[in-house]
Design an enzyme around this catalytic site. Sequence first.
Site, PDB file in Angstrom:
ATOM      1  N   ARG A   1     -11.947  14.274   8.132  1.00  0.00           N
ATOM      2  CA  ARG A   1     -12.613  14.749   7.271  1.00  0.00           C
ATOM      3  C   ARG A   1     -14.114  15.044   7.360  1.00  0.00           C
ATOM      4  O   ARG A   1     -14.709  14.537   8.131  1.00  0.00           O
ATOM      5  CB  ARG A   1     -12.679  13.559   5.918  1.00  0.00           C
TER       6      ARG A   1
ATOM      7  N   ARG B   1      -2.642  -2.250  -3.553  1.00  0.00           N
ATOM      8  CA  ARG B   1      -3.713  -1.429  -3.257  1.00  0.00           C
ATOM      9  C   ARG B   1      -3.401  -0.320  -4.327  1.00  0.00           C
ATOM     10  O   ARG B   1      -2.920   0.470  -4.311  1.00  0.00           O
ATOM     11  CB  ARG B   1      -4.046  -1.128  -2.016  1.00  0.00           C
TER      12      ARG B   1
ATOM     13  N   ASN C   1       1.012  -1.166   0.010  1.00  0.00           N
ATOM     14  CA  ASN C   1       0.149   0.081  -0.220  1.00  0.00           C
ATOM     15  C   ASN C   1       0.965   1.215  -0.095  1.00  0.00           C
ATOM     16  O   ASN C   1       1.504   1.707   1.045  1.00  0.00           O
ATOM     17  CB  ASN C   1      -0.855   0.017   1.360  1.00  0.00           C
TER      18      ASN C   1
ATOM     19  N   HIS D   1     -12.850   2.244  -0.113  1.00  0.00           N
ATOM     20  CA  HIS D   1     -13.029   1.223   0.971  1.00  0.00           C
ATOM     21  C   HIS D   1     -13.747  -0.123   0.231  1.00  0.00           C
ATOM     22  O   HIS D   1     -14.294  -0.781   1.055  1.00  0.00           O
ATOM     23  CB  HIS D   1     -13.956   1.705   2.021  1.00  0.00           C
TER      24      HIS D   1
ATOM     25  N   GLU E   1      -7.934  -5.495   5.243  1.00  0.00           N
ATOM     26  CA  GLU E   1      -8.081  -5.288   3.897  1.00  0.00           C
ATOM     27  C   GLU E   1      -6.888  -5.754   3.019  1.00  0.00           C
ATOM     28  O   GLU E   1      -6.788  -6.300   2.071  1.00  0.00           O
ATOM     29  CB  GLU E   1      -7.766  -3.686   3.545  1.00  0.00           C
TER      30      GLU E   1
HETATM   31  P1  ADP Z   1      -7.741   3.524   9.082  1.00  0.00           P
HETATM   32  O1  ADP Z   1      -7.640   2.202   8.538  1.00  0.00           O
HETATM   33  O2  ADP Z   1      -9.096   4.251   8.370  1.00  0.00           O
HETATM   34  O3  ADP Z   1      -6.485   4.310   9.255  1.00  0.00           O
HETATM   35  P2  ADP Z   1      -8.857   2.028  11.692  1.00  0.00           P
HETATM   36  O4  ADP Z   1      -9.861   0.894  10.894  1.00  0.00           O
HETATM   37  O5  ADP Z   1      -7.549   1.280  11.659  1.00  0.00           O
HETATM   38  O6  ADP Z   1      -8.480   3.168  10.584  1.00  0.00           O
HETATM   39  O7  ADP Z   1      -9.346   2.717  12.692  1.00  0.00           O
HETATM   40  C1  ADP Z   1      -8.541   3.510  13.376  1.00  0.00           C
HETATM   41  C2  ADP Z   1      -9.408   4.228  14.468  1.00  0.00           C
HETATM   42  O8  ADP Z   1     -10.019   3.226  15.241  1.00  0.00           O
HETATM   43  C3  ADP Z   1      -8.747   4.802  15.513  1.00  0.00           C
HETATM   44  O9  ADP Z   1      -8.326   6.477  15.059  1.00  0.00           O
HETATM   45  C4  ADP Z   1      -9.545   5.058  16.709  1.00  0.00           C
HETATM   46  O10 ADP Z   1     -10.380   6.252  16.562  1.00  0.00           O
HETATM   47  C5  ADP Z   1     -10.322   3.732  16.564  1.00  0.00           C
HETATM   48  N1  ADP Z   1      -9.973   2.781  17.425  1.00  0.00           N
HETATM   49  C6  ADP Z   1      -9.108   1.816  17.561  1.00  0.00           C
HETATM   50  N2  ADP Z   1      -9.105   1.153  18.690  1.00  0.00           N
HETATM   51  C7  ADP Z   1     -10.311   1.424  19.466  1.00  0.00           C
HETATM   52  C8  ADP Z   1     -10.936   1.076  20.466  1.00  0.00           C
HETATM   53  N3  ADP Z   1     -10.353   0.326  21.304  1.00  0.00           N
HETATM   54  N4  ADP Z   1     -11.832   1.839  20.971  1.00  0.00           N
HETATM   55  C9  ADP Z   1     -12.215   3.032  20.139  1.00  0.00           C
HETATM   56  N5  ADP Z   1     -11.775   3.348  19.139  1.00  0.00           N
HETATM   57  C10 ADP Z   1     -10.836   2.650  18.795  1.00  0.00           C
END
Ligand code: ADP
Length: 401
Positions: A242, A92, A8, A181, A385
């Site tokens: 965003r 990706r 990625n 996504h 993913e």
């Molecule tokens: P991306 O792939 O879009 O960067 P993720 O799917 O990894 O994001 O999600 C990241 C977000 O998930 C973090 O910014 C956080 O807000 C949330 N997150 C991760 N673990 C927890 C948790 N235990 N409780 C609440 N929110 C969480």
Amino acid sequence: MAYVLVINSGSSSVKFQIVDPTASASDAPFVSGLVEQIGEPQGRVTIKHGDDKWVVQRAIPTHTVGLQESFRLLDSKGIGPTQLDLVACGHRVVHGGMVFSEPELILDPVVDMIRSLIPLAPLHNPANIDGIEVARELLPNIPHVAVFDTGFFRNLPPAAALYAINAEVAENNLIRRYGFHGTSHEFVSSQVPALIGRDPHHTRQIVLHLGNGASASAVENGHPIDTSMGLTPLAGLVMGTRSGDIDPGIIFHLVRQGGMTIDEIDNLLNRQSGVKGLSGVNDFRELRQMIENEDENAWLAYNVYINQLRRYIGSYMVALGRVDAITFTAGVGENDKFVRRDALDTMENFGVEIDPELNDLPNDGPRIISTESSRVKVLVVPTNEELAIAQKAAAVAARYA
Ligand code: ADP
């Protein structure tokens, strides 16, 4: 063991994993790596394998040097790409435009086609192409496969895909809803029918991918009929940084009255808005902490987030007519029980009843969290993913083997 390297590639970073495509979504990857700060005076390569973690700090002028350094490190540990049985490299790619719906074996014309789509994803597709070119050069003997973030949504019904703007302008500028996504929405929605004991050809569902970026989709019998992201991943739900949907008139207002430039507004809406714009933080764990400390802005940001999520759930319920399942996935969706509870609160009249005890259980694989009597099943299905890309790349490679 046969593995797939999944890449990625971003503008100043490259994430990669070496994945067993037969693993389950919650398994840790065999290897995960991150090359950061490419082009800056000091860069960093971080690689994790089991309990081991290796870090190299040095200048990384290009993507090529970053991947070379990563491969060298892996080679020295005996787990380099050429030392493993690597069956494919999956890439990706953010934007497949109206060209690509399925994963594609990467030959030169495919790279040219991805390049031709740069106007639709000026930040992402060039970085994706860098990753493809570097990896093909370093690993010329394995098939490379492009997996498109937009692919799953390529055939959205026109009523959902078209914007009500001048048709000629839209056509000349390739403006339509593409959705993003897609790999995650497909991976998650394809698991739901078996989990709720329904025929996949007769399952109507809503998928809520709530990570830092967030999107919703309505999927009827395996095919998406609507999704919340649009021409770009800025549209739809409120996200970490965003804005999601806003009145487009706000942009003119910011130019004319606020004296802002287009680049400043781009930065505002993509990086300084959403939950962060309202509360100062974008991570839901921090947001929750602030809410517990009675921070009013955090509470407000949370309510705006939930309100927008419920708007989409409601509209997709109507679009689908009958809903068999609503599924939460990604960082917030998998881990934040309050978001799940509040997103579906007071929907008993629509047949949606979350079981509070099941909802409170920690994240541990795919599971149903609705009550026995809930007509609409509510689920949590972890997304992965990289694994999804690995599976698709392995399947394409097998076709050409
Ligand atoms: P991306 O792939 O879009 O960067 P993720 O799917 O990894 O994001 O999600 C990241 C977000 O998930 C973090 O910014 C956080 O807000 C949330 N997150 C991760 N673990 C927890 C948790 N235990 N409780 C609440 N929110 C969480």
